[in-house]
Design a protein around this motif. Sequence first.
Motif, PDB file in Angstrom:
ATOM      1  N   SER A   1       0.834  -1.214   0.000  1.00  0.00           N
ATOM      2  CA  SER A   1       0.000   0.000   0.000  1.00  0.00           C
ATOM      3  C   SER A   1       0.866   1.260   0.000  1.00  0.00           C
ATOM      4  O   SER A   1       0.543   2.247  -0.655  1.00  0.00           O
ATOM      5  CB  SER A   1      -0.942   0.054   1.203  1.00  0.00           C
ATOM      6  N   ILE A   2       1.973   1.201   0.738  1.00  0.00           N
ATOM      7  CA  ILE A   2       2.863   2.379   0.743  1.00  0.00           C
ATOM      8  C   ILE A   2       3.445   2.592  -0.664  1.00  0.00           C
ATOM      9  O   ILE A   2       3.487   3.703  -1.177  1.00  0.00           O
ATOM     10  CB  ILE A   2       4.017   2.224   1.760  1.00  0.00           C
ATOM     11  N   SER A   3       3.848   1.503  -1.290  1.00  0.00           N
ATOM     12  CA  SER A   3       4.454   1.598  -2.626  1.00  0.00           C
ATOM     13  C   SER A   3       3.501   2.241  -3.631  1.00  0.00           C
ATOM     14  O   SER A   3       3.919   2.971  -4.516  1.00  0.00           O
ATOM     15  CB  SER A   3       4.837   0.209  -3.131  1.00  0.00           C
ATOM     16  N   TYR A   4       2.205   1.965  -3.457  1.00  0.00           N
ATOM     17  CA  TYR A   4       1.245   2.497  -4.412  1.00  0.00           C
ATOM     18  C   TYR A   4       1.116   4.016  -4.365  1.00  0.00           C
ATOM     19  O   TYR A   4       0.744   4.638  -5.354  1.00  0.00           O
ATOM     20  CB  TYR A   4      -0.137   1.851  -4.206  1.00  0.00           C
ATOM     21  N   ILE A   5       1.421   4.607  -3.199  1.00  0.00           N
ATOM     22  CA  ILE A   5       1.351   6.080  -3.148  1.00  0.00           C
ATOM     23  C   ILE A   5       2.722   6.717  -3.409  1.00  0.00           C
ATOM     24  O   ILE A   5       2.881   7.922  -3.346  1.00  0.00           O
ATOM     25  CB  ILE A   5       0.782   6.598  -1.806  1.00  0.00           C
ATOM     26  N   ASN A   6       3.709   5.901  -3.721  1.00  0.00           N
ATOM     27  CA  ASN A   6       5.058   6.395  -4.002  1.00  0.00           C
ATOM     28  C   ASN A   6       5.210   6.651  -5.507  1.00  0.00           C
ATOM     29  O   ASN A   6       5.121   5.731  -6.303  1.00  0.00           O
ATOM     30  CB  ASN A   6       6.063   5.347  -3.523  1.00  0.00           C
ATOM     31  N   PRO A   7       5.429   7.903  -5.902  1.00  0.00           N
ATOM     32  CA  PRO A   7       5.525   8.198  -7.344  1.00  0.00           C
ATOM     33  C   PRO A   7       6.652   7.431  -8.039  1.00  0.00           C
ATOM     34  O   PRO A   7       6.546   7.114  -9.226  1.00  0.00           O
ATOM     35  CB  PRO A   7       5.781   9.704  -7.380  1.00  0.00           C
TER      36      PRO A   7
END
Lengths: 250, 328
Positions: A197-203
């Motif tokens: 989930s964190i990776s998904y908000i990481n550009p």
Amino acid sequence: MSAQAIYVLWLRDMKWFLRAKARIISTIVMPFLWLAILGMGLGAVTQIPGVGNYIDFLAPGIVAMAILFNATMSGVSVLWDKQFGFMKEILVAPVSRISIMLGKTFGGTTTSIIQGVMLLLVAGLIGAKMPGPAGFLLALLFMIVLAIGFVGLGLAIASRIEDPVAFPLVINFLIMPLFFLSGAIFPISMAPEWLRSISYINPVTYGVDGLRGVIIGVSEFPIWLDLGILAIFSLAMVLLGAYLFKKMSA
Amino acid sequence: MRAIVTNGLTREFNGLTAVDHVDLQIEKGELFGLLGPNGAGKTTLIHMLCTILPPTEGTAKVAGFGIGKKPDSVRASIGIVFQDPSLDNRLTGKENLDFHGRVYGMSKTLREKRIDEVLKLVGLEDRANALVQTYSSGMRRRLEIARSFMHHPKIMFLDEPTLGLDPQTRRKIWEHIQMLNKQEKITILLTTHYMDEADYLCDRVGIIDHGRIIVLDKPKKLKDQLEGDIVSLEVPQPKKYADVFRERKYVKEVKIVGDYLYLTVTGGEKAVPKLIDIVARHGGKVRSVGCRSPTLEDVFIRYTGRGIREEEGGIKEQMRAHMRAHMR
């Protein structure tokens, strides 16, 4: 806006870059070590499902890493210019701040792209899978958009900081997590839920995924989606950088 | 039209007033000097006039343009030599000038012609292609001066142009400044804390202290206000004679510093023998005598009650100087 001013700021960055041979080499060596040691060390014991060789998987991630660090770090030139007084010469010239900001952005982007391409070629030399001509051009496009975004971020941070020694520390603190959480060194699809989930908000995730898609033909998201999200992020960063740059004093 | 006009120009930094309601009119073609100790507000005033620092209060027009309303037009009309270095050390002298020419929108042919001209004027044509890193501080200053007028500004700001330079280099820079003012017809606003510099170069001088201009006139008129010469007498126990001197009509003022008596007297050279006589009559012996015309330093002392002194720069500038010395 003045094309001449944008050009001369870009030109100055190029001259610096070409004169600082040690810098070029040192910024290539770090990602190269990542690529060679991690790629060959882990590659001996790891196969990535759907990709195969670990080094094929890793190479686009490391190219993204080189771009990420070089682009953000290019903001340090603003701090040196302030430190050595040259910023006053720039700010008192009859050109808009936005031209200055754009000149710096293009300068930082160009040097980052040069290093990204050099790294991609080095990766090819040590056996990573290389794209065809079309894939290469698309990879170039991804590198450019990624670089513009992070040069913007670097300039935004640089316009809020005084101390050129503190700048790399701040950047490392910020960029390291973004890099680790981007799927550059392991596939996020296999990571635990919270990490994913964190990776998904990481550009950076979309930059790495897009690069991987166009270089080795395997990606988690559609390439147009990667490019779209990355472009929105980059535009936002350039606007933020321009806004903060406008308020900066010499 | 005047070159520079300010109305109640004021700048505060965290409650500290660096420039305090300054009203200034500088005529076209004038070489005007702002004289004051470090920290008097000279640099802050210049930074406001060249539009890189907004005023807290008041307005100013430079070359006919409001500094707040038309900053770009102001910038295009002025040239600046900042107090602190502002060159790119990693470029050559010529490249620094080329950068300048481009951001000021000069065409390639004009740029090339002008770069050669200004380099020759400041005597740096031999070093044009060397990195600025390898320049001495005097050469860097000359390059900055060359750069500041290469785009033909109408008005130039020179902030402490000879700070920290050796006497020979100072002379050379004075010549350049006079050449710019007389031959290129550029209006010049110069700041300095060197009395002799202001005296030698400037048509008019404004003495600035604590952000206010306390007196403004031609250097000669300022000195004439003191109405007398400064005579110094070296005598043992100078206090003994102070009161006797004060009774004399031609002695305006008596000051004692160590073994020296400093007297402001009318017709100094003629008064010297009389003064020596007086000391002899009181059983003393004069060891040495000096007689000089008043300087701007004396004018400054008269208006502020103290001499112009060297002060430490701000912490920020100290840090920068330190970085400059150690990082390259």
